[in-house]
Design a protein around this motif. Structure first.
Motif, PDB file in Angstrom:
ATOM      1  N   LEU A   1       0.832  -1.202   0.000  1.00 45.92           N
ATOM      2  CA  LEU A   1       0.000   0.000   0.000  1.00 45.92           C
ATOM      3  C   LEU A   1       0.865   1.250   0.000  1.00 45.92           C
ATOM      4  O   LEU A   1       1.761   1.387   0.839  1.00 45.92           O
ATOM      5  CB  LEU A   1      -0.896   0.043   1.242  1.00 45.92           C
ATOM      6  CG  LEU A   1      -1.960  -1.029   1.373  1.00 45.92           C
ATOM      7  CD1 LEU A   1      -2.686  -0.876   2.705  1.00 45.92           C
ATOM      8  CD2 LEU A   1      -2.936  -0.941   0.218  1.00 45.92           C
ATOM      9  N   PRO A   2       0.596   2.187  -0.902  1.00 44.45           N
ATOM     10  CA  PRO A   2       1.280   3.469  -0.813  1.00 44.45           C
ATOM     11  C   PRO A   2       0.757   4.239   0.393  1.00 44.45           C
ATOM     12  O   PRO A   2      -0.331   3.944   0.901  1.00 44.45           O
ATOM     13  CB  PRO A   2       0.913   4.167  -2.123  1.00 44.45           C
ATOM     14  CG  PRO A   2      -0.379   3.558  -2.538  1.00 44.45           C
ATOM     15  CD  PRO A   2      -0.358   2.142  -2.005  1.00 44.45           C
ATOM     16  N   VAL A   3       1.525   5.217   0.834  1.00 47.66           N
ATOM     17  CA  VAL A   3       1.151   5.980   2.022  1.00 47.66           C
ATOM     18  C   VAL A   3       0.974   7.452   1.659  1.00 47.66           C
ATOM     19  O   VAL A   3       1.844   8.053   1.035  1.00 47.66           O
ATOM     20  CB  VAL A   3       2.217   5.828   3.131  1.00 47.66           C
ATOM     21  CG1 VAL A   3       1.855   6.670   4.342  1.00 47.66           C
ATOM     22  CG2 VAL A   3       2.343   4.356   3.533  1.00 47.66           C
ATOM     23  N   LEU A   4      -0.159   7.989   2.043  1.00 46.19           N
ATOM     24  CA  LEU A   4      -0.451   9.415   1.914  1.00 46.19           C
ATOM     25  C   LEU A   4      -0.221  10.018   3.287  1.00 46.19           C
ATOM     26  O   LEU A   4      -0.935   9.701   4.239  1.00 46.19           O
ATOM     27  CB  LEU A   4      -1.899   9.611   1.457  1.00 46.19           C
ATOM     28  CG  LEU A   4      -2.427  11.036   1.375  1.00 46.19           C
ATOM     29  CD1 LEU A   4      -1.564  11.906   0.461  1.00 46.19           C
ATOM     30  CD2 LEU A   4      -3.878  11.029   0.913  1.00 46.19           C
ATOM     31  N   ALA A   5       0.811  10.836   3.406  1.00 51.42           N
ATOM     32  CA  ALA A   5       1.217  11.299   4.732  1.00 51.42           C
ATOM     33  C   ALA A   5       1.594  12.768   4.722  1.00 51.42           C
ATOM     34  O   ALA A   5       1.980  13.322   3.692  1.00 51.42           O
ATOM     35  CB  ALA A   5       2.415  10.480   5.223  1.00 51.42           C
TER      36      ALA A   5
ATOM     37  N   GLU B   1      11.341  11.073   5.573  1.00 52.07           N
ATOM     38  CA  GLU B   1      12.522  10.270   5.260  1.00 52.07           C
ATOM     39  C   GLU B   1      12.154   8.858   4.817  1.00 52.07           C
ATOM     40  O   GLU B   1      12.855   8.261   4.002  1.00 52.07           O
ATOM     41  CB  GLU B   1      13.438  10.175   6.492  1.00 52.07           C
ATOM     42  CG  GLU B   1      13.934  11.508   6.996  1.00 52.07           C
ATOM     43  CD  GLU B   1      14.834  12.202   5.995  1.00 52.07           C
ATOM     44  OE1 GLU B   1      15.643  11.513   5.337  1.00 52.07           O
ATOM     45  OE2 GLU B   1      14.728  13.434   5.860  1.00 52.07           O
ATOM     46  N   ILE B   2      11.077   8.320   5.335  1.00 52.91           N
ATOM     47  CA  ILE B   2      10.680   6.939   5.042  1.00 52.91           C
ATOM     48  C   ILE B   2       9.986   6.843   3.689  1.00 52.91           C
ATOM     49  O   ILE B   2      10.215   5.909   2.922  1.00 52.91           O
ATOM     50  CB  ILE B   2       9.750   6.393   6.148  1.00 52.91           C
ATOM     51  CG1 ILE B   2      10.453   6.432   7.498  1.00 52.91           C
ATOM     52  CG2 ILE B   2       9.282   4.987   5.816  1.00 52.91           C
ATOM     53  CD1 ILE B   2       9.519   6.191   8.673  1.00 52.91           C
ATOM     54  N   ILE B   3       9.140   7.819   3.395  1.00 47.25           N
ATOM     55  CA  ILE B   3       8.319   7.810   2.180  1.00 47.25           C
ATOM     56  C   ILE B   3       8.995   8.653   1.109  1.00 47.25           C
ATOM     57  O   ILE B   3       9.486   9.744   1.391  1.00 47.25           O
ATOM     58  CB  ILE B   3       6.917   8.370   2.498  1.00 47.25           C
ATOM     59  CG1 ILE B   3       6.237   7.520   3.576  1.00 47.25           C
ATOM     60  CG2 ILE B   3       6.064   8.440   1.234  1.00 47.25           C
ATOM     61  CD1 ILE B   3       5.098   8.216   4.280  1.00 47.25           C
ATOM     62  N   ASN B   4       9.011   8.147  -0.111  1.00 44.78           N
ATOM     63  CA  ASN B   4       9.509   8.910  -1.256  1.00 44.78           C
ATOM     64  C   ASN B   4       8.310   9.413  -2.045  1.00 44.78           C
ATOM     65  O   ASN B   4       7.560   8.605  -2.617  1.00 44.78           O
ATOM     66  CB  ASN B   4      10.404   8.055  -2.150  1.00 44.78           C
ATOM     67  CG  ASN B   4      11.720   7.720  -1.498  1.00 44.78           C
ATOM     68  OD1 ASN B   4      12.245   8.504  -0.713  1.00 44.78           O
ATOM     69  ND2 ASN B   4      12.250   6.563  -1.806  1.00 44.78           N
TER      70      ASN B   4
ATOM     71  N   ASP C   1       6.598   5.855  -3.581  1.00 45.55           N
ATOM     72  CA  ASP C   1       5.873   4.868  -2.781  1.00 45.55           C
ATOM     73  C   ASP C   1       4.802   5.530  -1.910  1.00 45.55           C
ATOM     74  O   ASP C   1       4.295   4.939  -0.976  1.00 45.55           O
ATOM     75  CB  ASP C   1       6.821   4.022  -1.929  1.00 45.55           C
ATOM     76  CG  ASP C   1       7.840   4.860  -1.184  1.00 45.55           C
ATOM     77  OD1 ASP C   1       7.504   5.986  -0.778  1.00 45.55           O
ATOM     78  OD2 ASP C   1       8.978   4.383  -1.015  1.00 45.55           O
ATOM     79  N   GLY C   2       4.467   6.754  -2.242  1.00 43.63           N
ATOM     80  CA  GLY C   2       3.427   7.477  -1.522  1.00 43.63           C
ATOM     81  C   GLY C   2       3.366   8.917  -1.977  1.00 43.63           C
ATOM     82  O   GLY C   2       4.044   9.316  -2.927  1.00 43.63           O
TER      83      GLY C   2
END
Length: 104
Positions: free
Chosen positions: A25-29, A37-40, A44-45
């Motif tokens: 699952l991609p992440v919307l954050a 730093e975790i999500i690009n 990937d989100g």
């Protein structure tokens, strides 16, 4: 289809993001703390401005209206999980840390 992490707090390393990645699952954050730093973004989100409900809504709608892009980001999230966060990878990293500590 995707995980929403609308945090306004400077998260350390939220496991829910890794769990989403594990399930593809991609992440919307919000881009705050370690989430940035975790999500690009767009890999990937997606990021939205913390505290901006209109930006959150716009980005969520975009993901819903672009299922192929959402799926692509989810596939990238799963690959990132397998490369960086899987139990096997983390076991090897921990073993390397212990081995390095014993050699000092």
């Amino acid at each position: 289809l995707f995980l929403v992490v609308p945090s306004e707090w400077f998260e350390g390393f939220p496991m829910v993001v890794v769990e989403a990645f594990a399930h593809g699952l991609p992440v919307l954050a919000s881009k705050i703390g370690s989430l940035g730093e975790i999500i690009n973004n767009e890999i990937d989100g997606l990021f939205f401005e913390s505290g901006d409900d209109k930006d959150l809504s716009t980005k969520a709608r975009w993901l819903l209206e672009h299922p192929n892009e959402c799926r692509r980001m989810g596939d990238n999230a799963r690959k990132k999980y397998l490369e960086k966060y899987s139990p096997e990878v983390n076991y090897d990293q921990l073993l390397n840390i212990y081995t390095g500590a014993m050699l000092r």
